[in-house]
Design an enzyme around this catalytic site. Structure first.
Site, PDB file in Angstrom:
ATOM      1  N   LYS A  83       0.848  -1.207   0.000  1.00 26.47           N
ATOM      2  CA  LYS A  83       0.000   0.000   0.000  1.00 26.47           C
ATOM      3  C   LYS A  83       0.877   1.247   0.000  1.00 26.47           C
ATOM      4  CE  LYS A  83      -4.368  -0.761   2.433  1.00 26.47           C
ATOM      5  NZ  LYS A  83      -5.053  -0.448   3.691  1.00 26.47           N
TER       6      LYS A  83
HETATM    7  C1  E4P Z   1      -8.637  -0.043   3.551  1.00 29.94           C
HETATM    8  O1  E4P Z   1      -7.664  -0.589   3.058  1.00 29.94           O
HETATM    9  C2  E4P Z   1      -8.620   0.651   4.848  1.00 29.94           C
HETATM   10  O2  E4P Z   1      -7.820  -0.068   5.760  1.00 29.94           O
HETATM   11  C3  E4P Z   1      -9.965   0.774   5.479  1.00 29.94           C
HETATM   12  O3  E4P Z   1     -11.007   0.300   4.671  1.00 29.94           O
HETATM   13  C4  E4P Z   1     -10.230   2.041   6.222  1.00 29.94           C
HETATM   14  O4  E4P Z   1     -11.517   1.966   6.766  1.00 29.94           O
HETATM   15  P1  E4P Z   1     -12.018   2.888   7.985  1.00 29.94           P
HETATM   16  O5  E4P Z   1     -12.498   4.172   7.414  1.00 29.94           O
HETATM   17  O6  E4P Z   1     -13.135   2.089   8.588  1.00 29.94           O
HETATM   18  O7  E4P Z   1     -10.844   3.057   8.924  1.00 29.94           O
END
Ligand code: E4P
Length: 217
Positions: A83
Site C-alpha cells: 500500500k
Molecule cells: C482499507 O484498506 C482501509 O484499511 C480501510 O477500509 C479504512 O476503513 P475505515 O475508514 O473504517 O478506517
C-alpha cells in the site's frame, strides 16, 4: 467481486477464512497498532494464513525510503501487496514499485481524479474510502460508481477495491457498481450472513424435526 477482511486480527481472519469466501486481507497502520505486537510478526501470520492478496502499508513519507520500504514489504511473501498513500511521493514510489513488478494498492483515495492518477502509475488496485466520505457529508458510493465507470470507459486494468465499508448495503451497492473487491471489518462480514427470516425459518424446521423424533416409537 472478491471479499477481503479489513483487519490485522488473526483470530478474526481465521474465523472468516473457515467460511471459504475470504480472498484477501487489507491492513493499515491503525489496524496493526491495535494488535500490540511486532508488525512483522503480525503480517507474517496473516500472509501464511490466507491464500490471497494481503495489503501491507508503507509508512515512510518520502519517495525514496517509501520505495525501499515497499520492496522490503513485497519481499515478505508472494501474496504481499504494497500500500502506498495517494500523495505525490506515494505516486513516485508506487510507480517505481509497479515498474519492478510489485503489486501496489493506492490507498486513501477520495476522488475520481485521484483514481485516474493511481491507474496511470500501473496500480494493481485503487482504494476509495466510502465510509470516510460519507462521514464528511459527501457521497462515497457516488465516488465509487464514477471510478468504476471511468475505469471501464478508459479500459484501465487496475482493480477497484471498495474500502471503508460500514454496513452490508455498502457491500451490495459496491458489487452493483462493479467494484472488483470489497474490504470490510469483521463485524460487517459477519452481518452479511445474517437474516432474521433465516433464523426464524431454521428454528421452525428444527422444532418440526424434533416433533418427528419425539413421535418415533
Ligand atoms: C482499507 O484498506 C482501509 O484499511 C480501510 O477500509 C479504512 O476503513 P475505515 O475508514 O473504517 O478506517
Amino acid at each position: 467481486m472478491r471479499l477481503f477482511l479489513d483487519t490485522a486480527n488473526i483470530d478474526e481472519i481465521r474465523e472468516i477464512n473457515r467460511w471459504g469466501v475470504l480472498s484477501g486481507v487489507t491492513t493499515n497502520p491503525s489496524l496493526v497498532a491495535k494488535e500490540h505486537g511486532d508488525p512483522e510478526a503480525v503480517w507474517k501470520e496473516i500472509l501464511a494464513e490466507v491464500d490471497g492478496d494481503i495489503s501491507l502499508e508503507t509508512t515512510e513519507p518520502d519517495a525514496g525510503p517509501m520505495y525501499e520500504e515497499g520492496q522490503r514489504l513485497a519481499g515478505m511473501a508472494p501474496n504481499a501487496v504494497v500500500k502506498v498513500p495517494m500523495t505525490a511521493p506515494g505516486l513516485e514510489a508506487g510507480r517505481r514499485l509497479a515498474a519492478d513488478g510489485v503489486r501496489i494498492n493506492v490507498t486513501l483515495v477520495f476522488s475520481p481524479a485521484q483514481a485516474i492518477l493511481a491507474a496511470e502509475i500501473g496500480a494493481y488496485c485503487v482504494s476509495p474510502f466510502l465510509g470516510r466520505l460519507d462521514d464528511v457529508g459527501a457521497d462515497g458510493m457516488g465516488v465509487l460508481r464514477d471510478i468504476c465507470e471511468l475505469y471501464a470507459v478508459q479500459g484501465y486494468a487496475s482493480n477497484v477495491l471498495a474500502a471503508s465499508l460500514r454496513h452490508p448495503m455498502h457491500v451490495v451497492e459496491a458489487a452493483l457498481a462493479g467494484a472488483h473487491v470489497a474490504t470490510m471489518p469483521y463485524d460487517v462480514f459477519t452481518k452479511l450472513v445474517k437474516h432474521p427470516l433465516t433464523d426464524v425459518g431454521l428454528e421452525k424446521f428444527l422444532a418440526d424435526w424434533r416433533a418427528i423424533e419425539a413421535d418415533q416409537p
